[in-house]
Design an enzyme around this catalytic site. Sequence first.
Site, PDB file in Angstrom:
ATOM      1  N   THR A 185      46.467  28.628  42.278  1.00 28.58           N
ATOM      2  CA  THR A 185      45.595  29.436  41.412  1.00 28.58           C
ATOM      3  C   THR A 185      44.481  30.184  42.164  1.00 28.58           C
ATOM      4  OG1 THR A 185      44.091  27.594  41.021  1.00 28.58           O
ATOM      5  CG2 THR A 185      45.941  27.818  39.486  1.00 28.58           C
TER       6      THR A 185
ATOM      7  N   TYR B 215      37.486  28.880  44.250  1.00 26.89           N
ATOM      8  CA  TYR B 215      38.290  30.004  43.731  1.00 26.89           C
ATOM      9  C   TYR B 215      37.564  30.660  42.554  1.00 26.89           C
ATOM     10  CZ  TYR B 215      42.143  27.926  46.442  1.00 26.89           C
ATOM     11  OH  TYR B 215      42.934  27.407  47.440  1.00 26.89           O
TER      12      TYR B 215
ATOM     13  N   GLN C  84      46.763  19.720  53.281  1.00 27.21           N
ATOM     14  CA  GLN C  84      47.189  21.048  52.818  1.00 27.21           C
ATOM     15  C   GLN C  84      46.971  22.066  53.943  1.00 27.21           C
ATOM     16  OE1 GLN C  84      45.936  24.405  49.555  1.00 27.21           O
ATOM     17  NE2 GLN C  84      45.905  22.313  48.801  1.00 27.21           N
TER      18      GLN C  84
ATOM     19  N   LEU D 145      54.726  32.128  50.858  1.00 23.81           N
ATOM     20  CA  LEU D 145      55.370  33.450  50.749  1.00 23.81           C
ATOM     21  C   LEU D 145      54.637  34.502  51.588  1.00 23.81           C
ATOM     22  CD1 LEU D 145      56.175  33.508  46.900  1.00 23.81           C
ATOM     23  CD2 LEU D 145      57.761  33.089  48.803  1.00 23.81           C
TER      24      LEU D 145
ATOM     25  N   LYS E 171      59.764  42.145  48.470  1.00 23.70           N
ATOM     26  CA  LYS E 171      59.446  43.264  47.558  1.00 23.70           C
ATOM     27  C   LYS E 171      58.784  44.439  48.277  1.00 23.70           C
ATOM     28  CE  LYS E 171      55.067  41.281  45.851  1.00 23.70           C
ATOM     29  NZ  LYS E 171      54.370  40.816  44.652  1.00 23.70           N
TER      30      LYS E 171
ATOM     31  N   ARG F 237      44.982  41.674  51.478  1.00 20.47           N
ATOM     32  CA  ARG F 237      46.044  42.087  52.387  1.00 20.47           C
ATOM     33  C   ARG F 237      45.670  43.306  53.218  1.00 20.47           C
ATOM     34  NH1 ARG F 237      50.569  40.704  47.817  1.00 20.47           N
ATOM     35  NH2 ARG F 237      48.965  41.675  46.545  1.00 20.47           N
TER      36      ARG F 237
ATOM     37  N   GLY G 243      51.237  31.064  45.083  1.00 19.88           N
ATOM     38  CA  GLY G 243      50.194  31.788  44.358  1.00 19.88           C
ATOM     39  C   GLY G 243      50.821  32.672  43.287  1.00 19.88           C
TER      40      GLY G 243
HETATM   41  N1  LIG Z   1      43.614  25.349  51.174  1.00 15.50           N
HETATM   42  C1  LIG Z   1      43.390  26.610  51.425  1.00 15.50           C
HETATM   43  O1  LIG Z   1      42.497  26.988  52.186  1.00 15.50           O
HETATM   44  C2  LIG Z   1      44.268  27.629  50.760  1.00 15.50           C
HETATM   45  C3  LIG Z   1      44.312  28.939  51.261  1.00 15.50           C
HETATM   46  C4  LIG Z   1      45.158  29.837  50.630  1.00 15.50           C
HETATM   47  C5  LIG Z   1      45.908  29.436  49.543  1.00 15.50           C
HETATM   48  N2  LIG Z   1      45.826  28.178  49.036  1.00 15.50           N
HETATM   49  C6  LIG Z   1      46.606  27.730  47.855  1.00 15.50           C
HETATM   50  O2  LIG Z   1      47.964  28.090  48.017  1.00 15.50           O
HETATM   51  C7  LIG Z   1      48.361  29.000  46.983  1.00 15.50           C
HETATM   52  C8  LIG Z   1      49.369  29.972  47.540  1.00 15.50           C
HETATM   53  O3  LIG Z   1      48.901  30.663  48.677  1.00 15.50           O
HETATM   54  P1  LIG Z   1      48.667  32.262  48.694  1.00 15.50           P
HETATM   55  O4  LIG Z   1      48.266  32.706  47.365  1.00 15.50           O
HETATM   56  O5  LIG Z   1      47.802  32.508  49.851  1.00 15.50           O
HETATM   57  O6  LIG Z   1      50.035  32.878  49.144  1.00 15.50           O
HETATM   58  P2  LIG Z   1      51.542  32.995  48.674  1.00 15.50           P
HETATM   59  O7  LIG Z   1      51.922  31.982  47.674  1.00 15.50           O
HETATM   60  O8  LIG Z   1      52.261  33.056  49.944  1.00 15.50           O
HETATM   61  O9  LIG Z   1      51.551  34.445  48.021  1.00 15.50           O
HETATM   62  C9  LIG Z   1      51.035  34.703  46.751  1.00 15.50           C
HETATM   63  C10 LIG Z   1      51.424  36.109  46.348  1.00 15.50           C
HETATM   64  O10 LIG Z   1      52.828  36.222  46.364  1.00 15.50           O
HETATM   65  C11 LIG Z   1      53.252  37.102  45.350  1.00 15.50           C
HETATM   66  N3  LIG Z   1      54.270  36.429  44.550  1.00 15.50           N
HETATM   67  C12 LIG Z   1      54.326  35.132  44.136  1.00 15.50           C
HETATM   68  N4  LIG Z   1      55.451  34.923  43.461  1.00 15.50           N
HETATM   69  C13 LIG Z   1      56.104  36.084  43.428  1.00 15.50           C
HETATM   70  C14 LIG Z   1      57.341  36.488  42.876  1.00 15.50           C
HETATM   71  N5  LIG Z   1      58.134  35.624  42.244  1.00 15.50           N
HETATM   72  N6  LIG Z   1      57.709  37.783  43.031  1.00 15.50           N
HETATM   73  C15 LIG Z   1      56.931  38.647  43.687  1.00 15.50           C
HETATM   74  N7  LIG Z   1      55.754  38.332  44.237  1.00 15.50           N
HETATM   75  C16 LIG Z   1      55.357  37.053  44.114  1.00 15.50           C
HETATM   76  C17 LIG Z   1      52.046  37.495  44.546  1.00 15.50           C
HETATM   77  O11 LIG Z   1      51.693  38.761  45.095  1.00 15.50           O
HETATM   78  P3  LIG Z   1      51.164  40.024  44.272  1.00 15.50           P
HETATM   79  O12 LIG Z   1      49.701  39.884  44.391  1.00 15.50           O
HETATM   80  O13 LIG Z   1      51.722  41.179  45.075  1.00 15.50           O
HETATM   81  O14 LIG Z   1      51.698  39.933  42.869  1.00 15.50           O
HETATM   82  C18 LIG Z   1      51.026  36.458  44.910  1.00 15.50           C
HETATM   83  O15 LIG Z   1      49.705  36.947  44.865  1.00 15.50           O
HETATM   84  C19 LIG Z   1      47.039  29.594  46.476  1.00 15.50           C
HETATM   85  O16 LIG Z   1      47.125  30.103  45.167  1.00 15.50           O
HETATM   86  C20 LIG Z   1      46.130  28.395  46.580  1.00 15.50           C
HETATM   87  O17 LIG Z   1      46.336  27.517  45.469  1.00 15.50           O
HETATM   88  C21 LIG Z   1      45.017  27.262  49.660  1.00 15.50           C
END
Ligand SMILES: NC(=O)c1ccc[n+]([C@@H]2O[C@H](COP(=O)([O-])OP(=O)(O)OC[C@H]3O[C@@H](n4cnc5c(N)ncnc54)[C@H](OP(=O)(O)O)[C@@H]3O)[C@@H](O)[C@H]2O)c1
Length: 310
Positions: free
Chosen positions: A21, A58, A176, A207, A215, A226, A278
Site C-alpha cells: 500500500t 506511507y 523485508q 515488479l 507494459k 520513476r 504495490g
Molecule cells: N520496506 C520498504 O522500505 C519498502 C519500499 C518500497 C516498497 N515497499 C512495499 O512493497 C510494495 C511494493 O513495492 P513497490 O510499490 O515499490 O513496487 P512494485 O510492486 O514492484 O511496483 C508497483 C507498481 O507496479 C505496477 N503494477 C502492479 N501491478 C500491476 C499490474 N497487474 N499491471 C500493471 N502494473 C502493475 C503499478 O504501477 P503503475 O503506477 O504504473 O500503475 C504499481 O504502482 C509497496 O506497496 C510497499 O508495501 C516497502
Amino acid sequence: MEYRIPLGRSGLSVSPICYGTWQLSPKFWGEVSCPDIVAAVRRAYELGINFFDTAGAYGDGLSERVLGQALEMLPREKVVVATKVYHHFHPDGRRHGDLSGKYIAQYCEEALARLRMDYIDLLQLHSFDVFTPMAETCQVLDRLRQAGKIRSYGVSNFSVEQLRMGHAHGDFATCQPRYSLLDRRAEEDMLPYCAAQNVGVLVYSPLEHGLLTGKFDGSETFTDLRKNSGRFQGERFRKLAAAVRKLQPLADKYGLTLTQLSLAATLSHAAVHCAIVGIKNAGQIEEAAGALGKRIEREDYFAIRVMLQE
Ligand SMILES: NC(=O)c1ccc[n+]([C@@H]2O[C@H](COP(=O)([O-])OP(=O)(O)OC[C@H]3O[C@@H](n4cnc5c(N)ncnc54)[C@H](OP(=O)(O)O)[C@@H]3O)[C@@H](O)[C@H]2O)c1
C-alpha cells in the site's frame, strides 16, 4: 483456492502474494484514488490474499487509515496486517528516524487507531536507527507483544550485520528487503542468512515499479518517483523494457501474463516467502493473484535470470 504458507518463524500464515500500500503516498506516487484502493483491498481478500503491508510513513498515516477502512468489514482473524515504524512524523510535515522505546509505544497506539484494530500482526522496523540502542527497541517490542498489541516483529532495509545484531537482543521473525529479478543484491547475504535463521522473507518492489509487467516499451515518461530512477531513463529503460517483453513466449508456455511470470519466478527463490506487490486498483491485484501457486521449471527460471541480466 486459498494458498497459505508459514512466514518463517513468525507464527503467521500468509498468502505468498502480499498486498502493498505504499501507493497511498502522494509524495512518491502522485494522487491515487482511495475508493479504488478500498475496492482493490476487498477484491484481494476475495481472491485469497490475506496479507497486507503498510507503514506509518506511507502518506504520513494515510495508507494505514485507508487500509483500516478497507479491512474493517472483514473478519479480523482472517487477515494479516504488517506495518512499519521508524519515521517519526509531525503534523507540520517534519519527520526523522526514531526507534526509541517512547516513540515505538506512541506509534503503536496511533497506528492501531488509524488501522481501526486492537492488534498488529507484524510490526516491522522500517529502517535501522543508529541513534537508539537495539536493546531499548527490543524491550518495547517484547512488551508490546506480551500486551497483545503486536503478534510478531521484524525488520526492513537492514543490512545482514544489523539484523545479526538485532538477533542478539530480540526475536526478529521477518525481514523485508528489496528484491526482484532485476535487483538481486539480497541474494548475496541477506537471503542466505534469513534461510539459515528461519526468518520470514517478504520482498518489496518485485515488479521493479511496474517495469517487470511488460507494459512499458521504454518511450514513456513519468511524473512520479520513476522520473528519478535510472531504470526508467533513456537507453537503459529501452533495453530493460525490451528484455522483459522477450519473456513473452515463456509466459505463454505457462499460460501466464508477464506480471504473473515475474512474480512466480521471484517466489521461486527458496528463501523468499512472499512478494509484496504495490497496487493501485482491483485489476492489478486480480492479475497478481494469478501468480498464486504457479511454479516455474528450473530450466526456465534460470533462462529468465540470464535474459534479464543487465
Ligand atoms: N520496506 C520498504 O522500505 C519498502 C519500499 C518500497 C516498497 N515497499 C512495499 O512493497 C510494495 C511494493 O513495492 P513497490 O510499490 O515499490 O513496487 P512494485 O510492486 O514492484 O511496483 C508497483 C507498481 O507496479 C505496477 N503494477 C502492479 N501491478 C500491476 C499490474 N497487474 N499491471 C500493471 N502494473 C502493475 C503499478 O504501477 P503503475 O503506477 O504504473 O500503475 C504499481 O504502482 C509497496 O506497496 C510497499 O508495501 C516497502
